[in-house]
Design a protein around this motif. Structure first.
Motif, PDB file in Angstrom:
ATOM      1  N   LEU A   1     -27.494  49.284   6.739  1.00  0.00           N
ATOM      2  CA  LEU A   1     -26.341  48.419   6.183  1.00  0.00           C
ATOM      3  C   LEU A   1     -26.633  47.457   5.294  1.00  0.00           C
ATOM      4  O   LEU A   1     -27.860  46.712   5.475  1.00  0.00           O
ATOM      5  N   PRO A   2     -25.913  46.950   4.341  1.00  0.00           N
ATOM      6  CA  PRO A   2     -26.452  45.854   3.293  1.00  0.00           C
ATOM      7  C   PRO A   2     -26.907  44.713   4.200  1.00  0.00           C
ATOM      8  O   PRO A   2     -26.140  44.059   4.932  1.00  0.00           O
ATOM      9  N   GLY A   3     -27.966  44.115   3.852  1.00  0.00           N
ATOM     10  CA  GLY A   3     -28.358  43.034   4.434  1.00  0.00           C
ATOM     11  C   GLY A   3     -29.105  43.123   5.852  1.00  0.00           C
ATOM     12  O   GLY A   3     -29.434  42.151   6.256  1.00  0.00           O
ATOM     13  N   SER A   4     -28.930  44.411   6.514  1.00  0.00           N
ATOM     14  CA  SER A   4     -29.637  44.386   7.673  1.00  0.00           C
ATOM     15  C   SER A   4     -31.036  44.997   7.735  1.00  0.00           C
ATOM     16  O   SER A   4     -31.410  45.791   6.762  1.00  0.00           O
ATOM     17  N   PRO A   5     -31.784  44.286   8.644  1.00  0.00           N
ATOM     18  CA  PRO A   5     -33.227  44.748   8.693  1.00  0.00           C
ATOM     19  C   PRO A   5     -33.513  46.012   9.348  1.00  0.00           C
ATOM     20  O   PRO A   5     -34.586  46.779   9.433  1.00  0.00           O
ATOM     21  N   ARG A   6     -32.319  46.772   9.851  1.00  0.00           N
ATOM     22  CA  ARG A   6     -32.454  47.989  10.554  1.00  0.00           C
ATOM     23  C   ARG A   6     -32.389  49.182   9.767  1.00  0.00           C
ATOM     24  O   ARG A   6     -31.397  48.986   9.010  1.00  0.00           O
ATOM     25  N   HIS A   7     -33.138  49.855   9.780  1.00  0.00           N
ATOM     26  CA  HIS A   7     -32.947  51.112   8.851  1.00  0.00           C
ATOM     27  C   HIS A   7     -32.926  52.411   9.721  1.00  0.00           C
ATOM     28  O   HIS A   7     -33.759  52.893  10.339  1.00  0.00           O
ATOM     29  N   HIS A   8     -31.721  53.081   9.604  1.00  0.00           N
ATOM     30  CA  HIS A   8     -31.240  54.072  10.486  1.00  0.00           C
ATOM     31  C   HIS A   8     -31.464  55.316   9.937  1.00  0.00           C
ATOM     32  O   HIS A   8     -31.075  55.459   8.609  1.00  0.00           O
ATOM     33  N   TYR A   9     -31.981  56.329  10.500  1.00  0.00           N
ATOM     34  CA  TYR A   9     -32.600  57.606   9.762  1.00  0.00           C
ATOM     35  C   TYR A   9     -31.453  58.830  10.556  1.00  0.00           C
ATOM     36  O   TYR A   9     -31.564  58.766  11.610  1.00  0.00           O
ATOM     37  N   PHE A  10     -31.102  59.624   9.631  1.00  0.00           N
ATOM     38  CA  PHE A  10     -30.087  60.532   9.919  1.00  0.00           C
ATOM     39  C   PHE A  10     -30.521  61.830   9.368  1.00  0.00           C
ATOM     40  O   PHE A  10     -31.298  61.842   8.246  1.00  0.00           O
ATOM     41  N   CYS A  11     -30.398  63.107   9.905  1.00  0.00           N
ATOM     42  CA  CYS A  11     -30.402  64.361   9.343  1.00  0.00           C
ATOM     43  C   CYS A  11     -29.521  64.374   8.115  1.00  0.00           C
ATOM     44  O   CYS A  11     -28.260  64.006   8.404  1.00  0.00           O
ATOM     45  N   PRO A  12     -30.116  64.819   6.996  1.00  0.00           N
ATOM     46  CA  PRO A  12     -28.988  64.492   5.770  1.00  0.00           C
ATOM     47  C   PRO A  12     -28.105  66.055   6.098  1.00  0.00           C
ATOM     48  O   PRO A  12     -26.953  65.765   5.217  1.00  0.00           O
ATOM     49  N   SER A  13     -28.179  67.080   7.115  1.00  0.00           N
ATOM     50  CA  SER A  13     -27.307  68.020   7.066  1.00  0.00           C
ATOM     51  C   SER A  13     -25.995  67.782   8.030  1.00  0.00           C
ATOM     52  O   SER A  13     -25.006  67.931   7.655  1.00  0.00           O
ATOM     53  N   CYS A  14     -26.444  67.165   9.157  1.00  0.00           N
ATOM     54  CA  CYS A  14     -25.558  67.082  10.278  1.00  0.00           C
ATOM     55  C   CYS A  14     -25.366  65.500  10.406  1.00  0.00           C
ATOM     56  O   CYS A  14     -24.441  65.093  11.299  1.00  0.00           O
ATOM     57  N   MET A  15     -26.091  64.766   9.893  1.00  0.00           N
ATOM     58  CA  MET A  15     -25.948  63.207   9.986  1.00  0.00           C
ATOM     59  C   MET A  15     -26.099  62.757  11.371  1.00  0.00           C
ATOM     60  O   MET A  15     -25.617  61.681  11.961  1.00  0.00           O
ATOM     61  N   THR A  16     -26.983  63.374  12.116  1.00  0.00           N
ATOM     62  CA  THR A  16     -27.350  62.663  13.283  1.00  0.00           C
ATOM     63  C   THR A  16     -28.322  61.740  13.233  1.00  0.00           C
ATOM     64  O   THR A  16     -29.321  61.733  12.517  1.00  0.00           O
TER      65      THR A  16
END
Length: 154
Positions: free
Chosen positions: A67-82
């Motif tokens: 999220l803009p300004g958030s220190p958390r970088h969430h990683y997702f599968c680009p196909s199913c977005m898990t």
């Protein structure tokens, strides 16, 4: 707590992105914050915190969606977005993995729960330690030491 059989493999829902946990987790947590409730579409999210060099993506290329300004970088599968794992700002030495994505997740049990001020009234976990917010850095270091003892004998 049972220890995972290492390496502990796992994948997203569509199996396009796979990973391995190569070392015993530093700690397991249930987070009740509103962000985790929304991200997981559940009452809380489960996390196994792994040293970065003890985690690797085997197949696929997860995409980061912070999220803009958030220190958390969430990683997702680009196909199913898990939602697969998270890296937090200055904590690049650790990866917060969604352990229920492991092929064998029977070892997963939260040692601590955080952000219980946002907890849904009916949500229960077997966590040994409870925090209304996130533990302070000093409390977190104590938790890591306690988890090591707990997971070795649990």
């Amino acid at each position: 707590m049972r220890q995972p059989n290492l390496p502990a493999g796992g994948s997203c829902r569509c199996f396009a992105t796979t990973f391995e946990i190569l070392v015993t987790p530093l700690i397991t947590l249930a987070c009740h914050c509103l962000d985790c409730q929304r991200m997981s579409a559940s009452a809380f999210s489960l996390t196994a915190i792994i040293p970065a060099d003890g985690f690797r993506v085997v197949e696929g290329m997860p995409v980061a969606r912070p999220l803009p300004g958030s220190p958390r970088h969430h990683y997702f599968c680009p196909s199913c977005m898990t939602w697969m794992y998270t890296k937090i700002g200055g904590a690049d030495a650790r990866v917060n993995v969604r352990p229920t994505l492991c092929y064998d997740s029977s070892w997963v049990e939260p040692f601590a729960e955080t952000m219980t001020r946002d907890k849904l009234t009916w949500a229960e976990t077997p966590a040994v330690h409870t925090y209304e917010a996130f533990p302070s850095p000093a409390e977190f270091e104590e938790l890591l030491a306690k988890f090591s003892d707990w997971s070795a004998f649990g």
